[in-house]
Design a protein around this motif. Structure first.
Motif, PDB file in Angstrom:
ATOM      1  N   ILE A 299     -74.794  11.568  10.567  1.00 19.90           N
ATOM      2  CA  ILE A 299     -74.442  12.877  11.108  1.00 19.90           C
ATOM      3  C   ILE A 299     -74.675  12.863  12.610  1.00 19.90           C
TER       4      ILE A 299
ATOM      5  N   PHE B  54     -73.967  15.316  16.412  1.00 19.95           N
ATOM      6  CA  PHE B  54     -73.703  16.633  16.975  1.00 19.95           C
ATOM      7  C   PHE B  54     -73.151  16.455  18.379  1.00 19.95           C
TER       8      PHE B  54
ATOM      9  N   ILE C  70     -70.091  19.340  14.495  1.00 26.45           N
ATOM     10  CA  ILE C  70     -70.945  18.520  13.638  1.00 26.45           C
ATOM     11  C   ILE C  70     -69.987  17.502  13.042  1.00 26.45           C
TER      12      ILE C  70
ATOM     13  N   LYS D 129     -65.623  17.094   9.945  1.00 24.47           N
ATOM     14  CA  LYS D 129     -66.162  17.792  11.103  1.00 24.47           C
ATOM     15  C   LYS D 129     -66.117  19.284  10.859  1.00 24.47           C
TER      16      LYS D 129
ATOM     17  N   LEU E 125     -70.124  23.489  15.180  1.00 24.79           N
ATOM     18  CA  LEU E 125     -71.565  23.717  15.206  1.00 24.79           C
ATOM     19  C   LEU E 125     -71.847  25.215  15.278  1.00 24.79           C
TER      20      LEU E 125
END
Length: 107
Positions: free
Chosen positions: A31, A33, A40, A51, A54
């Motif tokens: 994962i 960010f 994400i 994806k 966020l």
């Protein structure tokens, strides 16, 4: 008292997402960010990427970088103890499927 009728034996998942996860072994491998892109990014064990914005997750979006990167990934769920936040592979897959009904757009 446990009896055999209380146990589920060799029951197959009826939901296709559950089948992928629990019968086919689909897992979240890594994962990442990217705040600048509001993403994400999840790498699955089948080499596919998922994806999600966020900003869809207020606690994660507002978290400090150290907090955001302090999570536990067991392949099926991601947990941030400090932030009291949990995300699941099932949720990521449902999100991807929901986008399939949306017409493509150019940004």
């Amino acid at each position: 008292m446990n009896t055999s009728k209380d146990k589920v034996v060799n029951k197959r998942a009826s939901d296709p997402i559950d089948q992928l996860i629990f019968e086919k072994g689909l897992r979240m491998k890594s994962i990442w960010f990217d705040r600048e892109l509001d993403l994400i990014i999840v790498l699955l064990n089948n080499k596919k990427l998922l994806k999600r914005p966020l900003s869809d997750f207020k606690r994660l979006f507002e978290a400090k970088e150290e907090q955001l990167n302090r999570f536990v990934n067991n392949g099926i769920d991601i947990h941030w103890h400090d932030l009291d936040e949990d995300l699941s592979l099932r949720g990521f897959l449902k999100y991807e499927l929901s986008k399939m009904d949306t017409p493509l757009s150019v940004r």
